[in-house]
Scaffold this motif. Sequence first.
Motif, mmCIF file in Angstrom:
data_model
loop_
_atom_site.group_PDB
_atom_site.id
_atom_site.type_symbol
_atom_site.label_atom_id
_atom_site.label_comp_id
_atom_site.label_asym_id
_atom_site.label_seq_id
_atom_site.Cartn_x
_atom_site.Cartn_y
_atom_site.Cartn_z
ATOM 1 N N GLU A 41 0.517 -1.081 0.189
ATOM 2 C CA GLU A 41 0.173 -0.017 0.118
ATOM 3 C C GLU A 41 1.172 1.121 0.078
ATOM 4 O O GLU A 41 0.257 2.073 -0.265
ATOM 5 C CB GLU A 41 -0.796 -0.010 1.206
ATOM 6 N N GLU A 42 1.894 1.495 0.459
ATOM 7 C CA GLU A 42 2.265 2.313 0.875
ATOM 8 C C GLU A 42 3.320 2.345 -0.751
ATOM 9 O O GLU A 42 3.366 3.275 -1.274
ATOM 10 C CB GLU A 42 3.827 2.199 1.808
ATOM 11 N N GLU A 43 3.738 1.644 -1.177
ATOM 12 C CA GLU A 43 4.871 1.700 -2.184
ATOM 13 C C GLU A 43 3.512 2.058 -3.613
ATOM 14 O O GLU A 43 4.276 2.937 -4.403
ATOM 15 C CB GLU A 43 5.588 0.121 -2.262
ATOM 16 N N GLU A 44 2.466 1.678 -3.236
ATOM 17 C CA GLU A 44 1.344 2.662 -4.421
ATOM 18 C C GLU A 44 1.619 4.134 -4.477
ATOM 19 O O GLU A 44 1.969 4.344 -5.784
ATOM 20 C CB GLU A 44 -0.008 2.381 -3.783
ATOM 21 N N TYR A 45 2.350 4.675 -3.503
ATOM 22 C CA TYR A 45 2.366 5.466 -3.353
ATOM 23 C C TYR A 45 3.745 6.786 -3.422
ATOM 24 O O TYR A 45 3.643 7.666 -4.759
ATOM 25 C CB TYR A 45 1.444 6.790 -1.947
ATOM 26 N N LEU A 46 4.696 5.307 -3.118
ATOM 27 C CA LEU A 46 6.167 5.974 -2.974
ATOM 28 C C LEU A 46 6.817 5.759 -4.795
ATOM 29 O O LEU A 46 7.625 6.304 -5.614
ATOM 30 C CB LEU A 46 7.147 5.601 -2.327
ATOM 31 N N GLY A 47 5.556 5.130 -5.781
ATOM 32 C CA GLY A 47 6.475 4.340 -7.365
ATOM 33 C C GLY A 47 5.469 5.603 -7.806
ATOM 34 O O GLY A 47 5.442 5.233 -9.191
ATOM 35 N N ILE A 48 4.703 6.469 -7.422
ATOM 36 C CA ILE A 48 3.716 7.426 -8.671
ATOM 37 C C ILE A 48 5.185 7.969 -9.592
ATOM 38 O O ILE A 48 6.383 8.795 -9.374
ATOM 39 C CB ILE A 48 3.498 8.837 -7.670
ATOM 40 N N PRO A 49 4.575 7.678 -10.507
ATOM 41 C CA PRO A 49 5.848 8.275 -11.516
ATOM 42 C C PRO A 49 6.222 9.881 -11.517
ATOM 43 O O PRO A 49 5.269 10.560 -10.963
ATOM 44 C CB PRO A 49 5.209 8.125 -12.735
ATOM 45 N N GLY A 50 6.946 9.240 -12.268
ATOM 46 C CA GLY A 50 7.890 11.601 -11.280
ATOM 47 C C GLY A 50 7.657 12.683 -12.725
ATOM 48 O O GLY A 50 7.886 13.943 -12.747
ATOM 49 N N LEU A 51 7.082 11.888 -13.952
ATOM 50 C CA LEU A 51 6.823 13.212 -14.701
ATOM 51 C C LEU A 51 4.742 13.322 -15.338
ATOM 52 O O LEU A 51 4.939 11.566 -15.944
ATOM 53 C CB LEU A 51 7.401 12.802 -16.372
ATOM 54 N N LEU A 52 4.442 13.751 -14.495
ATOM 55 C CA LEU A 52 3.473 13.968 -15.021
ATOM 56 C C LEU A 52 2.846 15.145 -15.044
ATOM 57 O O LEU A 52 3.180 15.793 -13.473
ATOM 58 C CB LEU A 52 2.690 13.028 -12.949
ATOM 59 N N GLU A 53 1.356 15.523 -15.220
ATOM 60 C CA GLU A 53 0.841 17.040 -15.157
ATOM 61 C C GLU A 53 0.176 17.257 -13.811
ATOM 62 O O GLU A 53 -0.564 15.698 -13.395
ATOM 63 C CB GLU A 53 -0.303 17.065 -16.013
ATOM 64 N N PRO A 54 -0.425 18.012 -13.520
ATOM 65 C CA PRO A 54 -1.240 18.582 -12.307
ATOM 66 C C PRO A 54 -2.080 18.013 -12.036
ATOM 67 O O PRO A 54 -3.045 16.770 -11.670
ATOM 68 C CB PRO A 54 -1.032 19.949 -12.509
ATOM 69 N N ASP A 55 -3.392 17.291 -13.053
ATOM 70 C CA ASP A 55 -4.447 17.020 -13.054
ATOM 71 C C ASP A 55 -4.149 15.528 -13.237
ATOM 72 O O ASP A 55 -4.690 14.909 -12.435
ATOM 73 C CB ASP A 55 -5.142 17.301 -13.821
ATOM 74 N N GLN A 56 -3.357 14.892 -14.050
ATOM 75 C CA GLN A 56 -2.356 13.840 -14.286
ATOM 76 C C GLN A 56 -2.420 13.473 -12.806
ATOM 77 O O GLN A 56 -2.581 12.223 -12.384
ATOM 78 C CB GLN A 56 -1.315 13.594 -14.913
ATOM 79 N N VAL A 57 -1.465 13.949 -11.739
ATOM 80 C CA VAL A 57 -1.649 13.717 -10.361
ATOM 81 C C VAL A 57 -2.462 13.469 -9.488
ATOM 82 O O VAL A 57 -2.858 11.967 -9.382
ATOM 83 C CB VAL A 57 -0.310 14.698 -9.353
ATOM 84 N N SER A 58 -3.195 14.539 -9.493
ATOM 85 C CA SER A 58 -4.731 14.053 -8.574
ATOM 86 C C SER A 58 -5.660 12.906 -9.998
ATOM 87 O O SER A 58 -6.106 11.908 -8.469
ATOM 88 C CB SER A 58 -5.718 15.154 -8.913
ATOM 89 N N ALA A 59 -5.556 13.059 -10.782
ATOM 90 C CA ALA A 59 -6.245 11.476 -10.952
ATOM 91 C C ALA A 59 -6.135 10.294 -10.583
ATOM 92 O O ALA A 59 -6.210 9.416 -9.950
ATOM 93 C CB ALA A 59 -6.707 11.885 -13.230
ATOM 94 N N LEU A 60 -4.323 9.712 -11.070
ATOM 95 C CA LEU A 60 -3.772 8.673 -10.022
ATOM 96 C C LEU A 60 -4.104 8.794 -8.800
ATOM 97 O O LEU A 60 -4.225 7.652 -8.147
ATOM 98 C CB LEU A 60 -2.562 8.630 -11.102
ATOM 99 N N LEU A 61 -3.477 9.832 -7.784
ATOM 100 C CA LEU A 61 -3.860 9.622 -6.557
ATOM 101 C C LEU A 61 -5.838 9.646 -6.316
ATOM 102 O O LEU A 61 -5.548 8.367 -5.624
ATOM 103 C CB LEU A 61 -3.371 10.938 -6.247
ATOM 104 N N ARG A 62 -6.186 9.776 -6.968
ATOM 105 C CA ARG A 62 -7.979 8.706 -6.271
ATOM 106 C C ARG A 62 -8.178 7.494 -7.346
ATOM 107 O O ARG A 62 -8.359 6.509 -6.160
ATOM 108 C CB ARG A 62 -8.995 9.855 -7.277
ATOM 109 N N LYS A 63 -7.561 6.994 -8.227
ATOM 110 C CA LYS A 63 -7.886 6.191 -8.905
ATOM 111 C C LYS A 63 -7.018 5.289 -7.562
ATOM 112 O O LYS A 63 -7.226 4.115 -7.212
ATOM 113 C CB LYS A 63 -6.763 5.613 -9.756
ATOM 114 N N ARG A 64 -5.807 5.350 -7.223
ATOM 115 C CA ARG A 64 -4.677 4.323 -6.283
ATOM 116 C C ARG A 64 -5.631 4.524 -4.688
ATOM 117 O O ARG A 64 -5.594 3.245 -4.289
ATOM 118 C CB ARG A 64 -3.217 4.747 -6.272
ATOM 119 N N GLN A 65 -6.557 5.413 -4.893
ATOM 120 C CA GLN A 65 -7.309 5.037 -3.406
ATOM 121 C C GLN A 65 -8.767 4.457 -3.354
ATOM 122 O O GLN A 65 -8.085 3.405 -2.344
ATOM 123 C CB GLN A 65 -7.817 6.649 -2.574
ATOM 124 N N ALA A 66 -8.719 5.056 -4.865
ATOM 125 C CA ALA A 66 -10.370 3.660 -4.761
ATOM 126 C C ALA A 66 -10.069 2.646 -4.856
ATOM 127 O O ALA A 66 -10.360 1.601 -3.661
ATOM 128 C CB ALA A 66 -10.544 3.846 -5.907
#
Length: 580
Positions: free
Chosen positions: A469-494
């Motif tokens: 579960e921790e690795e899911e967030y530590l592994g967020i890609p380093g190149l993302l647009e701001p809206d992509q960051v939000s979308a990915l965080l929502r997806k991983r939380q769901a």
Amino acid sequence: MPPAFPERAAWGTASSLRAWQQQALEAYFGTDGSEPGPRDFLTVATPGAGKTTFALRLARELMERRTVQAITVVCPTEHLKRQWAESAARVGIKIDPEWQNSDGPIGKDFHGVAVTYATVAARPALHRNRTESRKHLIIFDEVHHAGDGLSWGDAVREAFEPATRRLALSGTPFRTDINPIPFVQYEEGPDGIRRSQADYTYGYGPALADGVVRPVIFLAYAGEMRWRTRAGDEITATLGEPLTQDQMAQAWRAALDPKGDWIKQVLAAADRRLTELRRAIPDAGGLVIATDHETARAYAGMLKAVTGQSATVVLSDDPTASKKIKKFADTEDRWMVAVRMVSEGVDIPRLAVGVYATSTSTPLFFAQAIGRFVRARKRGETASVFLPSVPTLMGHASEMEEERDHVLDRPVREDGLDDELLAEANRKQDNPDVGEELPFETVEASATFDRVLYDGGEFGMHAQPGSAEEEEYLGIPGLLEPDQVSALLRKRQAAQMASERKRKTGDPRADRTAAEDIAALRRELNGLVNAWNHRTGQPQGVIHNELRRACGGPPVPQASAAEIRDRIAKIRDWAAKRRH
């Protein structure tokens, strides 16, 4: 970077400026560049946006127009003097960063000098004579420092009142005291209160939308802390749960103590995050902001154990600090550990991961510290900052886009906005006071991943260090647009919540997610331990140890729901037997 507006600035040099910098120049000289410009101009721009570039372009324009003949840059620190001189040299302006009050006239090879606010305050009359001798542009870097006490404000006003032009720069919240900042304009509002007025403002929100700064992902870590007081009592508290002010301060200090595991686990997680970012940003670097010399060296040792590489340690009383910072900026080394002095203005664009390992919590200091990580070099870069799950810091992180003005005519608030704590934090008192009796001794400190804060939202649930579960967030890609960051965080939380729901058992308490269940069980256990402490006089830490010995299992932050339920049953059994 976003383009400037060359069709609107044929008179200038828009091709090498960001859009906001060109707009600020137009605010100064007019859209056609024909205006002479005001005597005083205040630019407020978020850290990392490029205030230095704007200021030097304005300086060069004023010199080419023969509006001014000389430049004085006033900075908060010695390191920033050299940084300004290096930046100025790249655009053909020669600034002497080594000039001192005792040196007399500046050399003929220089266009001006860089000095600190303290240098000016030491001999304001000398600087007034210099200012009167030639037509001067004065650049105030982080102008809120000019209000550090009435004596400083009076000195700056005396020294630079005769200046031909004055440019004030700020990238962080203004002061909460009621000392007016010299040469800053204040206007009275409908409520009768005077507020500072910027001539041009460029906040974090617009800068993020323009791609000028990186989005910041805050990763908060909670955990169980146990310490021994002077009286010998052991106290246990959990970061991330409601605590009294004293408990929070002590638990926070225990978390940062190198003797405990919390900081070790967080540094290891931060390094895993840095590894992920370096897949897309090969030279990405990390910075740990420490409280004092002793802890800085200890953190550096922990990082070497994790990475196998030595970390650069920067201490404020080290005469080679500037060279170390520059060398780190020019290499691909992984980590730097610094004692606060890099919280403001230091330019290391490759910094992408931070660990906020200091108990200094003023909004100004926090904003300055986070400003070290937001400078973008290309679109899509993200920054990650690890911090304790402390309400004060959580509030600062969620208010990244908030803009504040300097307000006069009202009582000083106790909200910590650029107060004496900031001045204390930036002094060279980097070692604990000799002979100081510590209020407690850390016995145990362990970390738990708490949540992610991003763009005003919160994502994720409790997870153990090293877990999937921790690795899911530590592994967020380093190149993302701001809206992509939000979308990915929502997806991983769901996905995390769905996964937890699939683990339900026949136990009716499992209608909640596992994370919610464990949090509730921890609160229940801690409440029972507190009650047993009051009833028996046993320290809370001793009670927790007795429960672990009786029931088995790891410390509470690592314990499963079943293990915590066993301890709850055991302490209830103790209570029942004591009643009979």
